[in-house]
Design a protein around this motif. Structure first.
Motif, PDB file in Angstrom:
ATOM      1  N   ARG A   1       0.881  -1.166   0.000  1.00  0.00           N
ATOM      2  CA  ARG A   1       0.000   0.000   0.000  1.00  0.00           C
ATOM      3  C   ARG A   1       0.919   1.217   0.000  1.00  0.00           C
ATOM      4  O   ARG A   1       1.699   1.394   0.945  1.00  0.00           O
ATOM      5  CB  ARG A   1      -0.899   0.033   1.246  1.00  0.00           C
ATOM      6  CG  ARG A   1      -1.852  -1.171   1.396  1.00  0.00           C
ATOM      7  CD  ARG A   1      -2.883  -1.191   0.299  1.00  0.00           C
ATOM      8  NE  ARG A   1      -3.962  -2.167   0.521  1.00  0.00           N
ATOM      9  CZ  ARG A   1      -3.993  -3.401  -0.001  1.00  0.00           C
ATOM     10  NH1 ARG A   1      -2.993  -3.860  -0.721  1.00  0.00           N
ATOM     11  NH2 ARG A   1      -5.050  -4.187   0.212  1.00  0.00           N
TER      12      ARG A   1
ATOM     13  N   VAL B   1       1.400   4.622   0.738  1.00  0.00           N
ATOM     14  CA  VAL B   1       0.663   5.576   1.573  1.00  0.00           C
ATOM     15  C   VAL B   1       1.631   6.496   2.303  1.00  0.00           C
ATOM     16  O   VAL B   1       2.639   6.039   2.827  1.00  0.00           O
ATOM     17  CB  VAL B   1      -0.186   4.812   2.626  1.00  0.00           C
ATOM     18  CG1 VAL B   1      -0.896   5.781   3.557  1.00  0.00           C
ATOM     19  CG2 VAL B   1      -1.188   3.875   1.955  1.00  0.00           C
TER      20      VAL B   1
ATOM     21  N   TYR C   1      -6.335   6.932  12.425  1.00  0.00           N
ATOM     22  CA  TYR C   1      -5.204   6.865  11.497  1.00  0.00           C
ATOM     23  C   TYR C   1      -5.643   7.489  10.188  1.00  0.00           C
ATOM     24  O   TYR C   1      -6.739   7.194   9.698  1.00  0.00           O
ATOM     25  CB  TYR C   1      -4.828   5.393  11.282  1.00  0.00           C
ATOM     26  CG  TYR C   1      -4.009   5.106  10.031  1.00  0.00           C
ATOM     27  CD1 TYR C   1      -2.640   4.849  10.101  1.00  0.00           C
ATOM     28  CD2 TYR C   1      -4.623   5.074   8.771  1.00  0.00           C
ATOM     29  CE1 TYR C   1      -1.901   4.581   8.958  1.00  0.00           C
ATOM     30  CE2 TYR C   1      -3.888   4.816   7.622  1.00  0.00           C
ATOM     31  CZ  TYR C   1      -2.535   4.577   7.723  1.00  0.00           C
ATOM     32  OH  TYR C   1      -1.810   4.318   6.592  1.00  0.00           O
TER      33      TYR C   1
ATOM     34  N   GLN D   1      -3.199   7.684  -0.053  1.00  0.00           N
ATOM     35  CA  GLN D   1      -2.726   6.519  -0.810  1.00  0.00           C
ATOM     36  C   GLN D   1      -2.722   6.815  -2.303  1.00  0.00           C
ATOM     37  O   GLN D   1      -3.657   7.425  -2.820  1.00  0.00           O
ATOM     38  CB  GLN D   1      -3.613   5.297  -0.513  1.00  0.00           C
ATOM     39  CG  GLN D   1      -3.171   4.041  -1.247  1.00  0.00           C
ATOM     40  CD  GLN D   1      -3.689   2.718  -0.680  1.00  0.00           C
ATOM     41  OE1 GLN D   1      -3.509   1.673  -1.288  1.00  0.00           O
ATOM     42  NE2 GLN D   1      -4.309   2.750   0.479  1.00  0.00           N
TER      43      GLN D   1
ATOM     44  N   HIS E   1      -6.025  -8.339   0.743  1.00  0.00           N
ATOM     45  CA  HIS E   1      -5.749  -8.744   2.114  1.00  0.00           C
ATOM     46  C   HIS E   1      -6.970  -8.403   2.963  1.00  0.00           C
ATOM     47  O   HIS E   1      -7.908  -7.770   2.485  1.00  0.00           O
ATOM     48  CB  HIS E   1      -4.449  -8.115   2.654  1.00  0.00           C
ATOM     49  CG  HIS E   1      -4.475  -6.635   2.897  1.00  0.00           C
ATOM     50  ND1 HIS E   1      -3.348  -5.904   3.195  1.00  0.00           N
ATOM     51  CD2 HIS E   1      -5.490  -5.721   2.905  1.00  0.00           C
ATOM     52  CE1 HIS E   1      -3.648  -4.646   3.375  1.00  0.00           C
ATOM     53  NE2 HIS E   1      -4.938  -4.492   3.208  1.00  0.00           N
TER      54      HIS E   1
ATOM     55  N   HIS F   1      -7.916  -7.365   7.231  1.00  0.00           N
ATOM     56  CA  HIS F   1      -7.314  -7.103   8.533  1.00  0.00           C
ATOM     57  C   HIS F   1      -8.382  -6.756   9.555  1.00  0.00           C
ATOM     58  O   HIS F   1      -9.538  -6.470   9.198  1.00  0.00           O
ATOM     59  CB  HIS F   1      -6.237  -6.017   8.446  1.00  0.00           C
ATOM     60  CG  HIS F   1      -6.560  -4.862   7.543  1.00  0.00           C
ATOM     61  ND1 HIS F   1      -7.532  -3.946   7.832  1.00  0.00           N
ATOM     62  CD2 HIS F   1      -6.024  -4.493   6.346  1.00  0.00           C
ATOM     63  CE1 HIS F   1      -7.572  -3.041   6.861  1.00  0.00           C
ATOM     64  NE2 HIS F   1      -6.682  -3.356   5.941  1.00  0.00           N
TER      65      HIS F   1
ATOM     66  N   ARG G   1     -12.315   4.738   2.728  1.00  0.00           N
ATOM     67  CA  ARG G   1     -11.560   5.542   1.765  1.00  0.00           C
ATOM     68  C   ARG G   1     -12.440   6.676   1.291  1.00  0.00           C
ATOM     69  O   ARG G   1     -13.604   6.471   0.973  1.00  0.00           O
ATOM     70  CB  ARG G   1     -11.174   4.741   0.525  1.00  0.00           C
ATOM     71  CG  ARG G   1     -11.187   3.267   0.744  1.00  0.00           C
ATOM     72  CD  ARG G   1      -9.862   2.623   0.493  1.00  0.00           C
ATOM     73  NE  ARG G   1      -9.784   1.368   1.207  1.00  0.00           N
ATOM     74  CZ  ARG G   1      -8.867   1.108   2.116  1.00  0.00           C
ATOM     75  NH1 ARG G   1      -7.995   2.016   2.455  1.00  0.00           N
ATOM     76  NH2 ARG G   1      -8.834  -0.072   2.703  1.00  0.00           N
TER      77      ARG G   1
ATOM     78  N   HIS H   1     -10.129  -7.066   0.721  1.00  0.00           N
ATOM     79  CA  HIS H   1     -10.165  -5.907  -0.169  1.00  0.00           C
ATOM     80  C   HIS H   1      -8.866  -5.776  -0.943  1.00  0.00           C
ATOM     81  O   HIS H   1      -7.794  -6.146  -0.463  1.00  0.00           O
ATOM     82  CB  HIS H   1     -10.475  -4.616   0.594  1.00  0.00           C
ATOM     83  CG  HIS H   1      -9.540  -4.330   1.729  1.00  0.00           C
ATOM     84  ND1 HIS H   1      -9.635  -4.952   2.946  1.00  0.00           N
ATOM     85  CD2 HIS H   1      -8.480  -3.485   1.830  1.00  0.00           C
ATOM     86  CE1 HIS H   1      -8.682  -4.500   3.740  1.00  0.00           C
ATOM     87  NE2 HIS H   1      -7.958  -3.613   3.085  1.00  0.00           N
TER      88      HIS H   1
ATOM     89  N   HIS I   1      -7.171  -3.136  -4.384  1.00  0.00           N
ATOM     90  CA  HIS I   1      -7.394  -1.940  -5.185  1.00  0.00           C
ATOM     91  C   HIS I   1      -6.801  -2.137  -6.576  1.00  0.00           C
ATOM     92  O   HIS I   1      -5.665  -2.600  -6.705  1.00  0.00           O
ATOM     93  CB  HIS I   1      -6.734  -0.714  -4.542  1.00  0.00           C
ATOM     94  CG  HIS I   1      -6.960  -0.598  -3.061  1.00  0.00           C
ATOM     95  ND1 HIS I   1      -8.219  -0.509  -2.504  1.00  0.00           N
ATOM     96  CD2 HIS I   1      -6.085  -0.554  -2.019  1.00  0.00           C
ATOM     97  CE1 HIS I   1      -8.090  -0.412  -1.183  1.00  0.00           C
ATOM     98  NE2 HIS I   1      -6.806  -0.446  -0.871  1.00  0.00           N
TER      99      HIS I   1
ATOM    100  N   ASP J   1      -7.221   7.447   3.328  1.00  0.00           N
ATOM    101  CA  ASP J   1      -7.577   6.279   4.139  1.00  0.00           C
ATOM    102  C   ASP J   1      -7.841   6.735   5.563  1.00  0.00           C
ATOM    103  O   ASP J   1      -7.029   7.466   6.140  1.00  0.00           O
ATOM    104  CB  ASP J   1      -6.403   5.296   4.209  1.00  0.00           C
ATOM    105  CG  ASP J   1      -6.161   4.548   2.921  1.00  0.00           C
ATOM    106  OD1 ASP J   1      -7.138   4.118   2.288  1.00  0.00           O
ATOM    107  OD2 ASP J   1      -4.989   4.390   2.549  1.00  0.00           O
TER     108      ASP J   1
ATOM    109  N   LEU K   1      -8.599   4.936   9.189  1.00  0.00           N
ATOM    110  CA  LEU K   1      -8.680   3.643   9.869  1.00  0.00           C
ATOM    111  C   LEU K   1      -8.782   3.837  11.378  1.00  0.00           C
ATOM    112  O   LEU K   1      -8.275   4.834  11.925  1.00  0.00           O
ATOM    113  CB  LEU K   1      -7.427   2.793   9.592  1.00  0.00           C
ATOM    114  CG  LEU K   1      -7.358   1.980   8.298  1.00  0.00           C
ATOM    115  CD1 LEU K   1      -7.048   2.894   7.114  1.00  0.00           C
ATOM    116  CD2 LEU K   1      -6.309   0.882   8.386  1.00  0.00           C
TER     117      LEU K   1
HETATM  118  O1  GTQ Z   1      -5.533   0.053   1.556  1.00  0.00           O
HETATM  119  O2  GTQ Z   1      -5.767  -1.762   2.713  1.00  0.00           O
HETATM  120  O3  GTQ Z   1      -3.568   3.344   4.681  1.00  0.00           O
HETATM  121  O4  GTQ Z   1      -4.271  -2.039   4.809  1.00  0.00           O
HETATM  122  C1  GTQ Z   1      -3.226   1.285   5.766  1.00  0.00           C
HETATM  123  C2  GTQ Z   1      -3.412  -0.075   5.817  1.00  0.00           C
HETATM  124  C3  GTQ Z   1      -4.402   1.395   3.698  1.00  0.00           C
HETATM  125  C4  GTQ Z   1      -5.350  -0.608   2.581  1.00  0.00           C
HETATM  126  C5  GTQ Z   1      -3.727   2.008   4.722  1.00  0.00           C
HETATM  127  C6  GTQ Z   1      -4.089  -0.708   4.781  1.00  0.00           C
HETATM  128  C7  GTQ Z   1      -4.593   0.035   3.719  1.00  0.00           C
END
Ligand code: GTQ
Length: 345
Positions: free
Chosen positions: A71, A73, A93, A97, A108, A110, A116, A149, A151, A163, A165
């Motif tokens: 990612r 970012v 957070y 990105q 992945h 998590h 977004r 998910h 991208h 992003d 989180l």
């Molecule tokens: O796009 O899945 O800014 O997993 C930090 C962790 C984005 C993402 C982030 C992530 C992602």
């Protein structure tokens, strides 16, 4: 409240004996953990102008290929927490990105929840739990806890999104981890069309209705229209604001962070009362000044800032001719669940 004994007041050998047994006297630190009247706040009002961030993000596109980033970012970190903590506020957070044409950010899932907010570019999409969600400027796309998910990008210009989180909370709870996976089969497209209008939902309730996250994409065109209609039909309303909710329950769309969109009418100045939540403001359209105490951030389109809890925030539309539109994130859902949420009028 009177002064309490200090650590230095205790004999050295007594302190050493405590340390040896992993014991700590409370009284020298009591005021630090329970300050009178108002919490100790590390979150510093901070702005991240897009104009200065964007060239560095595009540079990352040259410096670091996707295989080396997974990612790509730039994390917007609050200096009050220490940059390495990657906290914009205690619970939020933020990252910007970048996905370049033809690139792919692999699947992945998590434990932290993500959303977004699309900032620029056309042709990218996120596939969430088999649902292909096109990314257009101002759209909000959820990637809730545990859902796969990835991208992708079929366009010909860079795509950038914000992003948001709940990583700081999930990390603090020692529950943050990721699982890698294979590309998903796209099973569904255009699912946001199922929830075209508030107050009515598909019946019989079907497909994802037993899921905690039935709606994954909130198109900006619809949210913008709703805000304009609200302003038009309720000229006396205090704040022209809508919340992103779960359309099946009407409750918050995620469990830890809450999201809303606010419209400021031309020239409007709105003071939000002091609340226990820190907040994040991101300008979708127009120009807005965000003020708190001695801080004043004149924000342009795509700029982002955060404010502290326990102090009012004043928002001013800097245009006398056009409305401005702001995306807001806070941790009110978490604080309400914990019984900590306060509004100080
Ligand atoms: O796009 O899945 O800014 O997993 C930090 C962790 C984005 C993402 C982030 C992530 C992602």
């Amino acid at each position: 409240m009177h002064e309490l004994g200090r650590l230095e007041d205790l004999p050295e050998e007594y302190r050493a004996a405590l340390t040896e047994l992993n014991l700590v006297p409370l009284w020298p630190s009591l005021r630090a953990v329970l300050p009178p009247g108002k919490p100790a706040i590390r979150t510093r009002p901070t702005a991240w102008p897009y104009r200065t961030l964007r060239p560095l993000l595009l540079k990352a596109g040259e410096l670091t290929p996707m295989e080396k980033a997974e990612r790509r970012v730039l994390v917007m970190a609050n200096p009050g927490h220490g940059l390495e903590k990657m906290q914009a506020t205690s619970t939020i957070y933020l990252g910007m990105q970048l996905l370049l044409p033809g690139e792919w950010a692999p699947a992945h899932r998590h434990t932290p929840n993500a959303v977004r907010m699309i900032v620029e570019g056309e042709g990218a999409y996120t596939t969430v739990d088999g649902e292909k969600c096109p990314m257009q400027r101002g759209d909000l796309i959820l990637t809730p806890t545990g859902l796969w998910h990835e991208h992708g990008h079929d366009g010909d210009q860079p795509v950038v999104w914000l992003d948001v989180l709940d990583l700081p909370t999930v990390f603090y709870l020692e529950t943050s981890y990721v699982t890698g996976g294979n590309p998903q089969e796209v099973a569904d497209q255009g699912m946001d069309q199922r929830y075209q209008r508030g107050g009515i939902v598909p019946a019989p309730v079907f497909v994802r209705s037993d899921q905690p996250f039935p709606m994954l994409r909130y198109p900006w065109a619809d949210v913008r229209k709703a805000l304009l209609a609200l302003a038009e039909s309720q000229p006396g309303i205090e704040a022209v604001q809508v919340a992103y909710v779960n359309p099946e329950t009407g409750g918050e769309c995620q469990k830890i962070l809450g999201f809303s969109a606010l419209m400021l009418r031309p020239g409007e100045c709105l003071t939000l009362p002091a609340r226990s939540t820190a907040m994040v403001f991101h300008v979708i359209e127009g120009a807005t000044k965000v003020e708190q105490d001695d801080h004043a951030f004149p924000l342009a389109e795509a700029d982002t800032c955060c404010t502290q809890g326990y102090a009012p925030v004043t928002l001013t539309n800097l245009s006398a001719a056009q409305p401005s539109f702001i995306f807001i994130a806070d941790d009110a859902p978490l604080q309400k669940k914990l019984g900590l949420y306060e509004v100080r009028l």
